[in-house]
Design a protein around this motif. Sequence first.
Motif, PDB file in Angstrom:
ATOM      1  N   CYS A   1       1.023  -1.228   0.037  1.00 56.42           N
ATOM      2  CA  CYS A   1      -0.041  -0.131   0.055  1.00 56.42           C
ATOM      3  C   CYS A   1       0.904   1.271  -0.061  1.00 56.42           C
ATOM      4  O   CYS A   1       2.076   1.248   0.440  1.00 56.42           O
ATOM      5  CB  CYS A   1      -0.675   0.021   1.201  1.00 56.42           C
ATOM      6  SG  CYS A   1      -2.089  -1.383   1.249  1.00 56.42           S
ATOM      7  N   GLU A   2       0.168   2.455  -0.381  1.00 56.94           N
ATOM      8  CA  GLU A   2       0.950   3.615  -0.536  1.00 56.94           C
ATOM      9  C   GLU A   2      -0.227   4.606  -0.107  1.00 56.94           C
ATOM     10  O   GLU A   2      -1.284   4.724  -0.241  1.00 56.94           O
ATOM     11  CB  GLU A   2       1.554   3.816  -1.929  1.00 56.94           C
ATOM     12  CG  GLU A   2       2.036   5.451  -1.831  1.00 56.94           C
ATOM     13  CD  GLU A   2       2.517   5.925  -3.389  1.00 56.94           C
ATOM     14  OE1 GLU A   2       3.053   6.610  -3.375  1.00 56.94           O
ATOM     15  OE2 GLU A   2       1.641   5.406  -4.206  1.00 56.94           O
TER      16      GLU A   2
ATOM     17  N   SER B   1      -6.383   9.118  -1.991  1.00 51.83           N
ATOM     18  CA  SER B   1      -4.988   9.319  -1.750  1.00 51.83           C
ATOM     19  C   SER B   1      -4.278   7.688  -1.406  1.00 51.83           C
ATOM     20  O   SER B   1      -2.881   7.829  -1.161  1.00 51.83           O
ATOM     21  CB  SER B   1      -4.997  10.197  -0.477  1.00 51.83           C
ATOM     22  OG  SER B   1      -5.619  11.423  -0.780  1.00 51.83           O
ATOM     23  N   TYR B   2      -5.153   6.741  -1.091  1.00 53.40           N
ATOM     24  CA  TYR B   2      -4.303   5.478  -0.688  1.00 53.40           C
ATOM     25  C   TYR B   2      -4.578   4.622  -1.943  1.00 53.40           C
ATOM     26  O   TYR B   2      -5.495   4.272  -2.619  1.00 53.40           O
ATOM     27  CB  TYR B   2      -5.302   4.893   0.431  1.00 53.40           C
ATOM     28  CG  TYR B   2      -5.049   6.171   1.611  1.00 53.40           C
ATOM     29  CD1 TYR B   2      -3.957   5.933   2.459  1.00 53.40           C
ATOM     30  CD2 TYR B   2      -6.207   7.044   1.818  1.00 53.40           C
ATOM     31  CE1 TYR B   2      -3.954   7.019   3.462  1.00 53.40           C
ATOM     32  CE2 TYR B   2      -6.191   7.685   2.654  1.00 53.40           C
ATOM     33  CZ  TYR B   2      -4.967   7.859   3.524  1.00 53.40           C
ATOM     34  OH  TYR B   2      -4.879   8.891   4.707  1.00 53.40           O
ATOM     35  N   VAL B   3      -3.320   4.109  -2.204  1.00 51.84           N
ATOM     36  CA  VAL B   3      -3.213   3.181  -3.387  1.00 51.84           C
ATOM     37  C   VAL B   3      -2.575   1.727  -3.169  1.00 51.84           C
ATOM     38  O   VAL B   3      -1.808   1.723  -2.421  1.00 51.84           O
ATOM     39  CB  VAL B   3      -2.260   3.618  -4.471  1.00 51.84           C
ATOM     40  CG1 VAL B   3      -2.066   2.926  -5.921  1.00 51.84           C
ATOM     41  CG2 VAL B   3      -2.456   5.243  -4.664  1.00 51.84           C
ATOM     42  N   ILE B   4      -3.164   0.667  -3.851  1.00 48.16           N
ATOM     43  CA  ILE B   4      -2.492  -0.567  -3.579  1.00 48.16           C
ATOM     44  C   ILE B   4      -1.946  -1.019  -4.859  1.00 48.16           C
ATOM     45  O   ILE B   4      -2.482  -0.541  -6.010  1.00 48.16           O
ATOM     46  CB  ILE B   4      -3.672  -1.360  -3.398  1.00 48.16           C
ATOM     47  CG1 ILE B   4      -3.428  -2.872  -2.809  1.00 48.16           C
ATOM     48  CG2 ILE B   4      -4.770  -1.965  -4.335  1.00 48.16           C
ATOM     49  CD1 ILE B   4      -4.250  -3.978  -2.210  1.00 48.16           C
ATOM     50  N   TYR B   5      -0.554  -1.722  -4.758  1.00 49.11           N
ATOM     51  CA  TYR B   5      -0.109  -1.896  -5.791  1.00 49.11           C
ATOM     52  C   TYR B   5       0.223  -3.692  -5.752  1.00 49.11           C
ATOM     53  O   TYR B   5       0.291  -4.123  -4.647  1.00 49.11           O
ATOM     54  CB  TYR B   5       1.359  -1.541  -5.802  1.00 49.11           C
ATOM     55  CG  TYR B   5       1.431   0.110  -5.808  1.00 49.11           C
ATOM     56  CD1 TYR B   5       1.456   0.569  -7.220  1.00 49.11           C
ATOM     57  CD2 TYR B   5       1.176   0.800  -4.875  1.00 49.11           C
ATOM     58  CE1 TYR B   5       1.329   1.775  -7.311  1.00 49.11           C
ATOM     59  CE2 TYR B   5       1.301   2.287  -5.125  1.00 49.11           C
ATOM     60  CZ  TYR B   5       1.329   2.672  -6.248  1.00 49.11           C
ATOM     61  OH  TYR B   5       1.380   4.166  -6.538  1.00 49.11           O
ATOM     62  N   ALA B   6       0.324  -4.131  -7.343  1.00 51.67           N
ATOM     63  CA  ALA B   6       0.797  -5.518  -7.233  1.00 51.67           C
ATOM     64  C   ALA B   6       1.815  -5.689  -8.083  1.00 51.67           C
ATOM     65  O   ALA B   6       1.752  -4.984  -9.318  1.00 51.67           O
ATOM     66  CB  ALA B   6      -0.301  -6.458  -7.772  1.00 51.67           C
ATOM     67  N   ALA B   7       2.948  -6.294  -7.691  1.00 51.25           N
ATOM     68  CA  ALA B   7       4.280  -6.409  -8.476  1.00 51.25           C
ATOM     69  C   ALA B   7       4.458  -7.875  -8.814  1.00 51.25           C
ATOM     70  O   ALA B   7       4.577  -8.620  -7.749  1.00 51.25           O
ATOM     71  CB  ALA B   7       5.475  -5.653  -8.047  1.00 51.25           C
ATOM     72  N   THR B   8       5.136  -8.127  -9.909  1.00 50.91           N
ATOM     73  CA  THR B   8       5.825  -9.340 -10.164  1.00 50.91           C
ATOM     74  C   THR B   8       7.347  -8.954 -10.375  1.00 50.91           C
ATOM     75  O   THR B   8       7.675  -8.030 -10.988  1.00 50.91           O
ATOM     76  CB  THR B   8       5.428 -10.284 -11.399  1.00 50.91           C
ATOM     77  OG1 THR B   8       3.976 -10.141 -11.201  1.00 50.91           O
ATOM     78  CG2 THR B   8       6.131 -11.372 -11.670  1.00 50.91           C
ATOM     79  N   LEU B   9       8.224  -9.738  -9.700  1.00 49.24           N
ATOM     80  CA  LEU B   9       9.844  -9.484  -9.629  1.00 49.24           C
ATOM     81  C   LEU B   9      10.404 -10.735  -9.970  1.00 49.24           C
ATOM     82  O   LEU B   9      10.230 -11.864  -9.594  1.00 49.24           O
ATOM     83  CB  LEU B   9      10.382  -8.908  -8.361  1.00 49.24           C
ATOM     84  CG  LEU B   9       9.544  -7.751  -7.750  1.00 49.24           C
ATOM     85  CD1 LEU B   9       8.386  -7.960  -6.961  1.00 49.24           C
ATOM     86  CD2 LEU B   9      10.696  -6.784  -7.090  1.00 49.24           C
TER      87      LEU B   9
ATOM     88  N   GLN C   1      -4.274   0.235  -7.985  1.00 43.63           N
ATOM     89  CA  GLN C   1      -5.734   0.744  -7.922  1.00 43.63           C
ATOM     90  C   GLN C   1      -5.823   1.831  -6.868  1.00 43.63           C
ATOM     91  O   GLN C   1      -5.241   1.538  -5.544  1.00 43.63           O
ATOM     92  CB  GLN C   1      -6.560  -0.415  -7.521  1.00 43.63           C
ATOM     93  CG  GLN C   1      -7.992   0.012  -7.381  1.00 43.63           C
ATOM     94  CD  GLN C   1      -8.948  -1.337  -7.224  1.00 43.63           C
ATOM     95  OE1 GLN C   1      -8.531  -2.296  -6.514  1.00 43.63           O
ATOM     96  NE2 GLN C   1     -10.296  -1.274  -7.620  1.00 43.63           N
ATOM     97  N   ARG C   2      -6.256   3.026  -7.312  1.00 42.92           N
ATOM     98  CA  ARG C   2      -6.548   3.825  -6.237  1.00 42.92           C
ATOM     99  C   ARG C   2      -7.778   3.614  -5.401  1.00 42.92           C
ATOM    100  O   ARG C   2      -8.847   2.929  -6.037  1.00 42.92           O
ATOM    101  CB  ARG C   2      -6.721   5.379  -6.867  1.00 42.92           C
ATOM    102  CG  ARG C   2      -5.623   5.735  -7.447  1.00 42.92           C
ATOM    103  CD  ARG C   2      -5.887   7.377  -7.820  1.00 42.92           C
ATOM    104  NE  ARG C   2      -4.472   7.825  -8.127  1.00 42.92           N
ATOM    105  CZ  ARG C   2      -3.805   8.479  -7.295  1.00 42.92           C
ATOM    106  NH1 ARG C   2      -4.169   8.600  -6.070  1.00 42.92           N
ATOM    107  NH2 ARG C   2      -2.311   9.025  -7.736  1.00 42.92           N
ATOM    108  N   GLY C   3      -8.185   4.209  -4.003  1.00 40.21           N
ATOM    109  CA  GLY C   3      -9.011   4.039  -3.160  1.00 40.21           C
ATOM    110  C   GLY C   3      -9.390   2.625  -3.018  1.00 40.21           C
ATOM    111  O   GLY C   3     -10.496   2.340  -2.336  1.00 40.21           O
ATOM    112  N   SER C   4      -8.462   1.976  -2.798  1.00 38.62           N
ATOM    113  CA  SER C   4      -8.595   0.380  -2.291  1.00 38.62           C
ATOM    114  C   SER C   4      -9.055   0.455  -0.817  1.00 38.62           C
ATOM    115  O   SER C   4      -8.352   0.962  -0.008  1.00 38.62           O
ATOM    116  CB  SER C   4      -7.313  -0.289  -2.585  1.00 38.62           C
ATOM    117  OG  SER C   4      -7.460  -1.647  -1.933  1.00 38.62           O
TER     118      SER C   4
END
Length: 213
Positions: free
Chosen positions: A156-157, A181-189, A205-208
């Motif tokens: 989250c951010e 103002s709150y964002v969730i991220y999903a990443a593949t590394l 995605q914003r507003g999660s």
Amino acid sequence: MNRRLVPATLALAGALTLTACGGNDTDVPAKGSDKASAAAQSSPSPSASAGAGGRPVIKLPSDVTHAFDWGTTGDPVTDAVLTDTEQRIKAVDLAIAEQDPLHEAYRFYSEGTAAAGSQRYIQEFVDHKARTKGFTRFYDADVTVHEDGTAALVYCEDQSKAFNKFLESGKTDVTPVTKNSYVIYAATLRKNGNGVWVTERLSSQRGSATCQP
């Protein structure tokens, strides 16, 4: 802030929509889209000169700060994934501050659609002659390491204290705090041959509801 990432929502009437790290594949997902090729090579900038192990030394403007509230887990692989993610996030902010869509620093930590998405995201700031400013917090990280050598990361951010600064006027666009103002991220590394966990795919995605305080 990416505040940053979620590039699809940048460039609105008079202001950019910030959101973190650069690149987004789909909409729940922010920080590459299309199967664009990775950014072309360019010379390292002075503020991202090579440090230990060839890693860029990232020196951000004094008014751009971060908090990564996920600490260390004690597992060396998980901690390496989180550490390299932190550097990628900072590197995107550096590229924005230096107005360089092909900055060496973020390309050190990202490839594929994630790098392509970051390039487009940074270019939005360059086109608007703007950069990020303020404090951004990252939290609630969840890392899953797979047997195929890749890792999945969700985090989250909080962008409530991060804003856009327009370079020509010097004006900072202070916006109200909302659920977006709150964002969730999903990443593949994936760990590359140099031992760096590079981000290959990144969505947001914003507003999660997951990231709301």
